[in-house]
Design an enzyme around this catalytic site. Structure first.
Site, PDB file in Angstrom:
ATOM      1  N   HIS A 126      12.516  44.658  21.432  1.00 56.17           N
ATOM      2  CA  HIS A 126      13.900  45.059  21.723  1.00 56.17           C
ATOM      3  C   HIS A 126      14.014  45.595  23.150  1.00 56.17           C
ATOM      4  O   HIS A 126      15.035  45.400  23.807  1.00 56.17           O
ATOM      5  CB  HIS A 126      14.352  46.168  20.764  1.00 56.17           C
ATOM      6  CG  HIS A 126      14.941  45.672  19.475  1.00 56.17           C
ATOM      7  ND1 HIS A 126      16.058  44.867  19.411  1.00 56.17           N
ATOM      8  CD2 HIS A 126      14.585  45.904  18.190  1.00 56.17           C
ATOM      9  CE1 HIS A 126      16.346  44.618  18.133  1.00 56.17           C
ATOM     10  NE2 HIS A 126      15.466  45.226  17.370  1.00 56.17           N
ATOM     11  N   HIS A 143       8.073  44.498  16.957  1.00 48.08           N
ATOM     12  CA  HIS A 143       9.512  44.251  16.821  1.00 48.08           C
ATOM     13  C   HIS A 143      10.313  45.188  17.731  1.00 48.08           C
ATOM     14  O   HIS A 143      11.203  44.743  18.466  1.00 48.08           O
ATOM     15  CB  HIS A 143       9.887  44.456  15.338  1.00 48.08           C
ATOM     16  CG  HIS A 143      11.343  44.305  15.018  1.00 48.08           C
ATOM     17  ND1 HIS A 143      11.821  43.384  14.106  1.00 48.08           N
ATOM     18  CD2 HIS A 143      12.432  44.969  15.464  1.00 48.08           C
ATOM     19  CE1 HIS A 143      13.143  43.485  14.029  1.00 48.08           C
ATOM     20  NE2 HIS A 143      13.541  44.438  14.841  1.00 48.08           N
ATOM     21  N   GLU A 144       9.973  46.483  17.693  1.00 46.30           N
ATOM     22  CA  GLU A 144      10.750  47.462  18.467  1.00 46.30           C
ATOM     23  C   GLU A 144      10.470  47.334  19.965  1.00 46.30           C
ATOM     24  O   GLU A 144      11.389  47.472  20.782  1.00 46.30           O
ATOM     25  CB  GLU A 144      10.473  48.887  17.983  1.00 46.30           C
ATOM     26  CG  GLU A 144      10.795  49.140  16.505  1.00 46.30           C
ATOM     27  CD  GLU A 144      12.198  48.706  16.084  1.00 46.30           C
ATOM     28  OE1 GLU A 144      13.121  48.691  16.922  1.00 46.30           O
ATOM     29  OE2 GLU A 144      12.380  48.351  14.904  1.00 46.30           O
ATOM     30  N   CYS A 165      16.371  43.210  10.777  1.00 48.64           N
ATOM     31  CA  CYS A 165      16.686  44.069  11.917  1.00 48.64           C
ATOM     32  C   CYS A 165      18.038  44.719  11.675  1.00 48.64           C
ATOM     33  O   CYS A 165      18.964  44.048  11.212  1.00 48.64           O
ATOM     34  CB  CYS A 165      16.726  43.220  13.184  1.00 48.64           C
ATOM     35  SG  CYS A 165      17.188  44.138  14.657  1.00 48.64           S
ATOM     36  N   LEU A 166      18.154  45.998  11.984  1.00 49.96           N
ATOM     37  CA  LEU A 166      19.423  46.702  11.779  1.00 49.96           C
ATOM     38  C   LEU A 166      20.546  46.089  12.620  1.00 49.96           C
ATOM     39  O   LEU A 166      21.715  46.242  12.287  1.00 49.96           O
ATOM     40  CB  LEU A 166      19.273  48.195  12.111  1.00 49.96           C
ATOM     41  CG  LEU A 166      18.364  48.990  11.156  1.00 49.96           C
ATOM     42  CD1 LEU A 166      18.232  50.432  11.638  1.00 49.96           C
ATOM     43  CD2 LEU A 166      18.885  48.950   9.726  1.00 49.96           C
ATOM     44  N   GLN A 204      19.547  49.387  20.791  1.00 53.54           N
ATOM     45  CA  GLN A 204      20.345  49.203  19.575  1.00 53.54           C
ATOM     46  C   GLN A 204      21.420  50.277  19.424  1.00 53.54           C
ATOM     47  O   GLN A 204      22.345  50.131  18.633  1.00 53.54           O
ATOM     48  CB  GLN A 204      19.440  49.206  18.331  1.00 53.54           C
ATOM     49  CG  GLN A 204      18.511  48.002  18.276  1.00 53.54           C
ATOM     50  CD  GLN A 204      17.663  48.033  17.021  1.00 53.54           C
ATOM     51  OE1 GLN A 204      16.638  48.696  16.985  1.00 53.54           O
ATOM     52  NE2 GLN A 204      18.112  47.348  15.981  1.00 53.54           N
ATOM     53  N   GLY A 214      12.572  51.211  11.831  1.00 56.47           N
ATOM     54  CA  GLY A 214      12.410  51.339  13.273  1.00 56.47           C
ATOM     55  C   GLY A 214      13.739  51.156  13.972  1.00 56.47           C
ATOM     56  O   GLY A 214      14.667  50.532  13.430  1.00 56.47           O
TER      57      GLY A 214
HETATM   58 NI    NI Z   1      15.372  45.274  15.312  1.00 49.52          NI
END
Ligand code: NI
Length: 151
Positions: free
Chosen positions: A134, A130-131, A88-89, A51, A46
């Site tokens: 963000h 999660h997304e 998380c990226l 991000q 995701g």
């Molecule tokens: Ni993330």
């Protein structure tokens, strides 16, 4: 399409609340295409627009069941509880067990502005939570009940 730079933890942009998308135009389509390519190249499940430095309510998710594009997503119902390991990226090398709803219902728009709803559980529910977090400037750390030591 282009791979965009992924912002990492410590950058202020990850703490901001994103604005809703109002124009469903070519620019949004390009953003969605770039986000998908960026997510795939980073091997993520995701990615949220902040991000890649864009403060708009746009998310892409692919947990291995096909690409989902969520514009202006909202969780309209949630029930139960589950624990799952998350990363998380934007937080390379950080993993933790989080507590999230077991099942959710999401309302979102597609790239053309059409609204749709779906239910999610297990990994898809976690990815959506999660997304969407963000988009509100929240990182998964806030839901961690215990960190997972680095290997
Ligand atoms: Ni993330």
């Amino acid at each position: 399409m282009a791979i965009r730079n992924i912002v990492t933890e410590g950058d202020d942009i990850l703490t901001k609340v994103c604005r809703p998308v109002e124009k469903f135009d070519e620019r949004l389509a390009v953003l969605l295409d770039d986000m998908r390519e960026t997510m795939v190249s980073a091997d993520g499940v995701g990615l949220a627009a902040p991000q890649v430095g864009i403060l708009r309510r746009v998310v892409v998710i692919d947990i291995g069941e096909g690409l989902m594009e969520l514009v202006n997503p909202e969780i309209v119902r949630e029930e139960g509880e589950q624990e799952m390991q998350e990363g998380c990226l934007s937080c390379p090398g950080v993993y933790g067990i989080t507590k999230r709803p077991a099942k959710i219902k999401v309302s979102a728009q597609n790239r053309n502005g059409e609204r749709f709803e779906f239910e999610a559980e297990e990994l898809l529910a976690v990815a959506c939570c999660h997304e969407i977090d963000h988009l509100n400037g929240i990182l998964f750390r806030e839901h961690v009940v215990r960190m997972v030591p680095e290997e």
